[in-house]
Design a protein around this motif. Sequence first.
Motif, PDB file in Angstrom:
ATOM      1  N   VAL A  86       0.614  -1.364   0.565  1.00  0.00           N
ATOM      2  CA  VAL A  86       0.329   0.076   0.017  1.00  0.00           C
ATOM      3  C   VAL A  86       1.220   1.585  -0.203  1.00  0.00           C
ATOM      4  CG1 VAL A  86      -1.910  -1.059   1.096  1.00  0.00           C
ATOM      5  CG2 VAL A  86      -0.512   0.481   2.438  1.00  0.00           C
ATOM      6  N   ASP A  87       0.263   2.570  -0.738  1.00  0.00           N
ATOM      7  CA  ASP A  87       0.596   4.010  -0.728  1.00  0.00           C
ATOM      8  C   ASP A  87       1.408   4.211   1.137  1.00  0.00           C
ATOM      9  OD1 ASP A  87       1.269   6.093  -0.223  1.00  0.00           O
ATOM     10  OD2 ASP A  87      -0.035   7.189  -2.400  1.00  0.00           O
ATOM     11  N   TRP A  88       1.751   4.280   1.655  1.00  0.00           N
ATOM     12  CA  TRP A  88       1.694   4.930   2.995  1.00  0.00           C
ATOM     13  C   TRP A  88       1.894   6.513   3.769  1.00  0.00           C
ATOM     14  CZ3 TRP A  88       0.865   1.431   6.781  1.00  0.00           C
ATOM     15  CH2 TRP A  88       0.548   0.359   6.137  1.00  0.00           C
ATOM     16  N   ASP A  89       1.561   6.889   1.859  1.00  0.00           N
ATOM     17  CA  ASP A  89       1.428   8.519   2.047  1.00  0.00           C
ATOM     18  C   ASP A  89      -0.444   8.847   1.875  1.00  0.00           C
ATOM     19  OD1 ASP A  89       2.869  10.242   2.349  1.00  0.00           O
ATOM     20  OD2 ASP A  89       3.421  10.350  -0.160  1.00  0.00           O
TER      21      ASP A  89
ATOM     22  N   ALA B 242      -4.867  20.661  -1.824  1.00  0.00           N
ATOM     23  CA  ALA B 242      -5.367  19.684  -0.402  1.00  0.00           C
ATOM     24  C   ALA B 242      -4.266  19.173   0.044  1.00  0.00           C
ATOM     25  CB  ALA B 242      -6.634  19.051  -0.704  1.00  0.00           C
ATOM     26  N   ARG B 243      -3.846  18.351  -0.388  1.00  0.00           N
ATOM     27  CA  ARG B 243      -2.342  16.966   0.273  1.00  0.00           C
ATOM     28  C   ARG B 243      -2.087  17.704   1.510  1.00  0.00           C
ATOM     29  NH1 ARG B 243      -1.848  14.044   2.695  1.00  0.00           N
ATOM     30  NH2 ARG B 243      -0.495  12.635   2.944  1.00  0.00           N
ATOM     31  N   LEU B 244      -1.520  19.019   0.704  1.00  0.00           N
ATOM     32  CA  LEU B 244      -0.161  19.641   1.471  1.00  0.00           C
ATOM     33  C   LEU B 244      -1.019  20.536   2.057  1.00  0.00           C
ATOM     34  CD1 LEU B 244       0.715  21.913  -1.867  1.00  0.00           C
ATOM     35  CD2 LEU B 244       2.104  19.795  -1.102  1.00  0.00           C
ATOM     36  N   PHE B 293       0.060  29.163  -4.205  1.00  0.00           N
ATOM     37  CA  PHE B 293       0.243  28.944  -3.190  1.00  0.00           C
ATOM     38  C   PHE B 293       0.738  27.786  -1.397  1.00  0.00           C
ATOM     39  CE2 PHE B 293      -1.711  30.508   1.111  1.00  0.00           C
ATOM     40  CZ  PHE B 293      -1.149  31.089   1.339  1.00  0.00           C
ATOM     41  N   SER B 294      -0.200  26.968  -1.414  1.00  0.00           N
ATOM     42  CA  SER B 294      -0.067  25.569  -0.849  1.00  0.00           C
ATOM     43  C   SER B 294       1.462  25.054  -1.021  1.00  0.00           C
ATOM     44  CB  SER B 294      -1.012  25.245  -1.593  1.00  0.00           C
ATOM     45  OG  SER B 294      -2.137  25.444  -1.290  1.00  0.00           O
ATOM     46  N   MET B 295       2.206  25.101  -2.260  1.00  0.00           N
ATOM     47  CA  MET B 295       3.309  24.609  -1.727  1.00  0.00           C
ATOM     48  C   MET B 295       4.319  25.216  -0.949  1.00  0.00           C
ATOM     49  SD  MET B 295       4.496  21.833  -4.274  1.00  0.00           S
ATOM     50  CE  MET B 295       5.286  21.963  -5.265  1.00  0.00           C
ATOM     51  N   LEU B 296       3.968  26.857  -1.524  1.00  0.00           N
ATOM     52  CA  LEU B 296       5.208  27.590  -0.093  1.00  0.00           C
ATOM     53  C   LEU B 296       4.967  27.290   0.820  1.00  0.00           C
ATOM     54  CD1 LEU B 296       5.965  31.095  -2.435  1.00  0.00           C
ATOM     55  CD2 LEU B 296       7.155  28.884  -1.263  1.00  0.00           C
ATOM     56  N   PHE B 297       3.141  27.588   1.370  1.00  0.00           N
ATOM     57  CA  PHE B 297       2.875  27.466   3.124  1.00  0.00           C
ATOM     58  C   PHE B 297       1.866  26.706   3.595  1.00  0.00           C
ATOM     59  CE2 PHE B 297       3.440  32.072   1.230  1.00  0.00           C
ATOM     60  CZ  PHE B 297       4.023  32.496   1.532  1.00  0.00           C
ATOM     61  N   LYS B 301       2.346  20.053   4.520  1.00  0.00           N
ATOM     62  CA  LYS B 301       3.866  19.715   3.668  1.00  0.00           C
ATOM     63  C   LYS B 301       4.532  20.571   2.724  1.00  0.00           C
ATOM     64  CE  LYS B 301       3.124  15.063   3.313  1.00  0.00           C
ATOM     65  NZ  LYS B 301       2.731  13.681   2.008  1.00  0.00           N
ATOM     66  N   GLY B 302       4.407  22.080   3.021  1.00  0.00           N
ATOM     67  CA  GLY B 302       4.290  23.144   2.874  1.00  0.00           C
ATOM     68  C   GLY B 302       6.211  23.579   2.552  1.00  0.00           C
ATOM     69  N   TRP B 303       6.520  24.386   1.276  1.00  0.00           N
ATOM     70  CA  TRP B 303       7.724  24.779   1.685  1.00  0.00           C
ATOM     71  C   TRP B 303       8.484  25.494   2.834  1.00  0.00           C
ATOM     72  CZ3 TRP B 303      11.198  29.235   2.295  1.00  0.00           C
ATOM     73  CH2 TRP B 303      12.802  28.617   1.580  1.00  0.00           C
TER      74      TRP B 303
END
Lengths: 257, 468
Positions: A86-89, B242-244, B293-297, B301-303
């Motif tokens: 599975v993908d643990w992320d 959203a993942r970020l 914006f989300s990549m940064l903040f 997982k933002g920068w």
Amino acid sequence: MPDSNCLNVKHLTVCYDRKPALWEAQVSIPQGTMTGIVGPNGAGKSTFLKAILDLIPATSGSVKFFGEDYRKVRHRIAYVPQRESVDWDYPISAREVVVMGRYRSIGLFRRVSREDRRKADEALDRVGMLDRADNQIGSLSGGQQQRVFLARALVQEADLYLMDEPFAGIDATTERVILELMRDLRESGASLVCVHHDLPTVADYFDHLVLLNLRVVASGAMNDVFTREQLTQCYGGRLELLSKLADSLAKLEALRS
Amino acid sequence: MNSPDSWILASSWLDRLIEAVRSPSYNLKVIYLGVTSLGLAAGVCGCFLLFRKRSLLSDTIGHSTLPGVCIAFLLYARWGSGGKSFIALMIGALITGWLSVRAVQWIKNNSKIKEDAALAIPLTVLYGLGVVLLSVVQDSNLNLQGSSGLEYYLFGMVASMIQAEAIMLAVVSLGALTVISLFFKELNCLSFDEDFVASQGLPHRWLDEVLMLTCLTVTIAGLQTVGLLMIMAAFIIPPATARLWTDSMPWTLAIAGFVGATGALIGAIASAVIFRLPAGAAIILASALLFGFSMLFGSRKGWVVRQLKVARLEKRLSENQLLRDLFDRLEAQQKVRLLAGLDFSSDLARVSLPVHDILKDRDWSQRKERSVARSLSRQNLLKFKRGDFVRLTTQGLERAIEVARTHRLTELYLIEHADVAPARVHQYVEKIEEITGPEIASDIHQLFSNELEQALIPAEPHRGGDTS
């Protein structure tokens, strides 16, 4: 007549692209035992588990759990897949993963109840992971992830546990926890079947053994199966070479000292 | 200087923007309803595609709808009432879109071709067919009525959206969200661990089918708005954004829906305000801004967050290094091995130590020396004396002993069990210390508990001249 075997496999053959991955496998496993499945890489150990669980199609053969078809006794069987599968992320917490083990008994369109969460927490506690229940699974170590998978199987309250390499790539603590838990399960009458990769520990961990190398080389109680001849047959002489090497090394050491 | 012309252009541009936001016409409101519905549904559905590693499927579906649209147009022009029937075009798109999904599965199951190529083949073939058909349809000799609007399907156009289309988008979106909330439990499980769903006897193939059909429907519904070339972005960018921000699936869905809807709305406004700006492109660019914006903040997982974490880790590392160095000096001055259980507090803790001198082997700037020492003093682990002399407090000494112990045991472990050359082991441990958490430390302590007396701190293994 009730079957005293938790698993009866007859003439099971599985092919990938017409290449056989498992040949005419015949295995009977008595209830209340801990069985290890060992064999060299690519021997079809995972294939065996997946085929008896209908996850991959078998070319031929019959599989009976407790004397019945898998479909009828699904609720009595818990499967612990390989950790790498599975993908643990995935954005999910340890507790949510464990609750998944209750999904079948919850049923479609129904919500997860407080009782289900309580059972999940109980299982997490048994594997020593309760304090990490809310952690995202990717932030856990390999051994902890394995324990979460085990907890997911525990909440199914099964009679037969099928595990694919539960001891692969884990820390000493996890190994201890899993082993103790497996022995507890056996004490309480459950049966366990594990794909295992580590020959030196196999005799300590299990009481029954299946030697697999495309076909079933031998299966039965540990003392009958875990013999030099059988192992040599299964590993095709490679073991012989290793032991020779070890012998000659020992001699060399003796000469030097 | 701006020419008067561009001034007028700019001001009318601004006026229209203000109007579009503050008092949109009925037509604009219809468009807003349509695009936000689409953005919301595509964002939410996209989450499952993303985690099932099927994001590109939406691209295949999108491109594959072109021949369906063209064939439907031709058939309708020949046997229908002429012109363009929006329903007929949708049905055409649905058929070839669905065909492409089947084709991908068929290729994957019946050949050795891997997923990526299996996705690319129907995409290119059907899109190629579509381009050929489009040139037939638009042949001026045929003079088919309404054929000029077909290129909207390529790049998207919202200006011509009618009420019926907007309502259709809203209904499709509502339908998709209903399906997903009804089966959320199972779909979530399916995306995480398909084999497990199958082993449980839950209908995983059927669930997969439901998910694919839902995504297909949303894709087809959104074709004319975003355009078939870019529809995939509406499925990919919002979930990736959203993942970020979160580590929970329900929140991922919510944020992806929000990002999708917001991006679509901003894009639609831009497209309404700027003449001839294709809506699809505007929507994708607006979502991409949110993604950037989300990549940064982004809070997960933002920068920025990651930089802060790294900085915190380095600070802790430096503190441990200073503590260890202070301990080494104490040990050297005492010329004895220390026992952790001994009553060391009274004498040892009182010795003043020159920080700068102790740290001379490390490449630290004066500023770093000061700031690390200050940080330790804030935690009440050491006290400043006159000059650059410091004195460890009782807690400080305890911490230092703990740190040194773990460090040396790790070194010993590497020498004995991993065959690392004693001369190099120090470097190694400095490097890996940042990843050895308390759990590994306790494992190592346990490992040596038999060989060493419980509380003993071994001498530094990489230095010659054993004291024993």
